[in-house]
Design a protein around this motif. Structure first.
Motif, mmCIF file in Angstrom:
data_model
loop_
_atom_site.group_PDB
_atom_site.id
_atom_site.type_symbol
_atom_site.label_atom_id
_atom_site.label_comp_id
_atom_site.label_asym_id
_atom_site.label_seq_id
_atom_site.Cartn_x
_atom_site.Cartn_y
_atom_site.Cartn_z
ATOM 1 N N ARG A 158 0.825 -1.226 0.000
ATOM 2 C CA ARG A 158 0.000 0.000 0.000
ATOM 3 C C ARG A 158 0.858 1.274 0.000
ATOM 4 N NH1 ARG A 158 -3.169 -3.687 -0.538
ATOM 5 N NH2 ARG A 158 -4.944 -4.199 0.780
ATOM 6 N N CYS A 159 1.780 1.334 -0.945
ATOM 7 C CA CYS A 159 2.632 2.530 -1.019
ATOM 8 C C CYS A 159 2.045 3.584 -1.937
ATOM 9 C CB CYS A 159 4.025 2.138 -1.485
ATOM 10 S SG CYS A 159 4.053 1.620 -3.209
ATOM 11 N N ALA A 185 2.561 3.880 -5.143
ATOM 12 C CA ALA A 185 3.416 4.239 -6.291
ATOM 13 C C ALA A 185 2.739 3.912 -7.619
ATOM 14 C CB ALA A 185 4.752 3.505 -6.184
ATOM 15 N N PRO A 188 7.161 -1.496 -5.743
ATOM 16 C CA PRO A 188 8.340 -1.969 -5.013
ATOM 17 C C PRO A 188 8.326 -3.476 -4.768
ATOM 18 C CG PRO A 188 6.831 -0.872 -3.532
ATOM 19 C CD PRO A 188 6.297 -0.660 -4.898
ATOM 20 N N VAL A 189 7.179 -4.113 -4.984
ATOM 21 C CA VAL A 189 7.097 -5.561 -4.772
ATOM 22 C C VAL A 189 6.984 -6.262 -6.133
ATOM 23 C CG1 VAL A 189 6.084 -7.235 -3.176
ATOM 24 C CG2 VAL A 189 5.637 -4.844 -2.824
#
Ligand code: SF4
Length: 475
Positions: free
Chosen positions: A312-313, A315, A372-373
């Motif tokens: 849950r960033c 991006a 990011p993942v």
């Protein structure tokens, strides 16, 4: 202009597209966050960090029940009360009961998407509780009576002038455009609420299974106030928000901060490992942790487990050209942007309830690059579209169109004849309209509403190639 949430999806999108202020506000903020993310990721070995976080999250998912059990027993050992909530109503009832049993009248909340997902504010207000959001962005949209429009920047859709109007209307603030004056007023008001609150509620950025610690990251310190000042503290945590060890927590923290806001580290990272112990000078007397499923197990069983790796960033929202144009409210769901378009239908009891969302994308892949993942969001969106077709939930015209296209493409003669007809027809029409085609009848007017339609080439490639070869004396 506020999007009408009851309007059909297409109308919501149209409303958003008609609002030039929204586009300016969203694009400016998302561009800024994307630049900050790229710079922050470049400063470390970004690719290596992304691979490490992905591996860690995949490992958690493979051993999900074990880590959940470990977390539960460590939370209990630390003195927390653990509750399991299968669906929205279960979670609402649990939190409502805790509040009523403790005679809480005022609840202060730290920003939490999980509580938005279960419409917790509304459920608590129904039994007479007053709920106050304490994250500045959330506080503003609560005053404006709107839901968040971004996972980490809830008020991204509003310009400074609009926020100033909210402060004047709802807080009787004298007219000003100075952000420092507005934040000072909000700070003073919120401080009173922190002192008076009987209960604090937050989400959870991640929980550490080996220690039973709950971690929340904020930039304003409100998370720490919510978790330590009221007598009762309740955490609502999606059951995928797990990391095995303290080292993993810091790995995820790094990826989260750099990807969300481009910061090396947020200003506050608060870890709660239980209620106040004997001799402690402060801290809550009770800590309750609500482990929320609400479709997460369903999502894994349906084959969308990869989306559970999400930290849950936000991006992917910032990178998405569709989100940049329409903002978050047009999606009509708690989670928006590319990850919202995946998890909203995948979490729901029926995927078809949100059948428009897997189409709210250009499938350009910018979200996958930003994540990011390394979640393959375009593939998940295509999988959802395929599931909708299997469930006969895609529009009839679309199913008919695809079937016709398939039979056309399997007959060379038919394909060539229709190609010729399309070329002659479109060139005639274009000639009459003096160039490109600017209007087509429904349903094709969806294309010409926003762009011209170039006529088909006068000759097919095959014909052109044949003629060219002849000219060059080849067979
Ligand atoms: S899908 Fe990836 S980029 Fe989007 S919010 Fe989740 S972790 Fe962030």
């Amino acid at each position: 202009m506020q999007v009408d949430f009851n309007a059909p999806y297409k109308n919501r999108v149209q409303q958003a597209l008609n609002d030039p202020n929204l586009r300016v506000a969203v694009s400016k903020a998302t561009d800024r966050m994307t630049d900050a993310r790229l710079a922050s990721m470049d400063a470390v070995e970004g690719q290596k960090l992304r691979s490490q976080v992905r591996q860690m999250k995949q490992h958690v998912l493979r051993n999900w029940p074990d880590y959940l059990q470990q977390l539960e027993s460590n939370l209990t050992r630390n003195g927390c009360t653990v509750h399991w909530a299968e669906e929205t109503e279960d979670a609402q009832n649990i939190v409502r009961d805790i509040a009523l049993q403790n005679s809480a009248k005022l609840v202060v909340k730290s920003k939490s998407m999980a509580t938005e997902e279960i419409h917790l504010n509304h459920a608590l207000e129904e039994v007479g509780l007053r709920v106050v959001e304490t994250d500045l962005g959330e506080y503003i949209i609560q005053l404006a009576d709107e839901p968040p429009s971004h996972i980490v920047a809830p008020v991204i859709h509003k310009r400074l002038e609009e926020i100033a109007e909210v402060f004047q209307d709802k807080l009787d603030m004298p007219p000003t455009r100075e952000p420092t004056k507005m934040t000072s007023l909000a700070r003073a008001r919120l401080r009173q609420e922190f002192f008076a609150a009987g209960m604090g509620i937050s989400g959870c950025n991640f929980a550490i299974a080996e220690t039973g610690a709950i971690c929340i990251v904020t930039n304003e310190g409100n998370g720490r106030m919510v978790s330590s000042m009221p007598r009762v503290y309740v955490v609502v945590m999606g059951i995928e928000k797990l990391v095995p060890t303290v080292e993993d927590a810091f790995l995820q923290l790094q990826a989260l901060c750099r990807s969300a806001t481009g910061q090396n580290l947020t200003v506050y990272c608060s870890m709660t490992s239980g209620p106040r112990q004997e001799g402690d000078v402060d801290g809550p007397e009770q800590v309750h942790v609500v482990l929320l499923d609400n479709g997460r197990s369903r999502m894994l069983a349906r084959g969308y487990g990869e989306a559970l790796l999400c930290i849950r960033c936000g991006a992917c929202l910032n990178a998405c050209p569709v989100y940049q144009e329409i903002g978050g409210h047009a999606y009509g769901s708690t989670y928006n942007g590319p990850i919202g378009a995946v998890i909203t239908p995948a979490l729901a009891p029926e995927i078809s309830r949100f059948k428009e969302l897997p189409h709210a994308t250009s499938l350009c892949g910018a979200c996958r690059e930003a994540c990011p993942v390394k979640i393959d969001l375009p593939r998940l969106l295509l999988d959802l579209r395929s599931d909708l077709v299997q469930e006969n939930a895609s529009p009839k015209t679309e199913a008919w169109g695809i079937k016709s296209y398939a039979s056309l493409m399997s007959s060379r003669r038919m394909y060539e004849s229709l190609g010729k007809m399309a070329s002659i027809g479109s060139n005639l029409y274009a000639g009459m309209s003096g160039g490109n085609i600017k209007f087509m009848p429904p349903p094709l007017n969806g294309w010409t509403a926003y762009r011209d339609f170039a006529p088909f080439a006068p000759k097919s490639f095959r014909q052109w190639w044949k003629e060219r070869s002849k000219l060059r004396g080849q067979t």
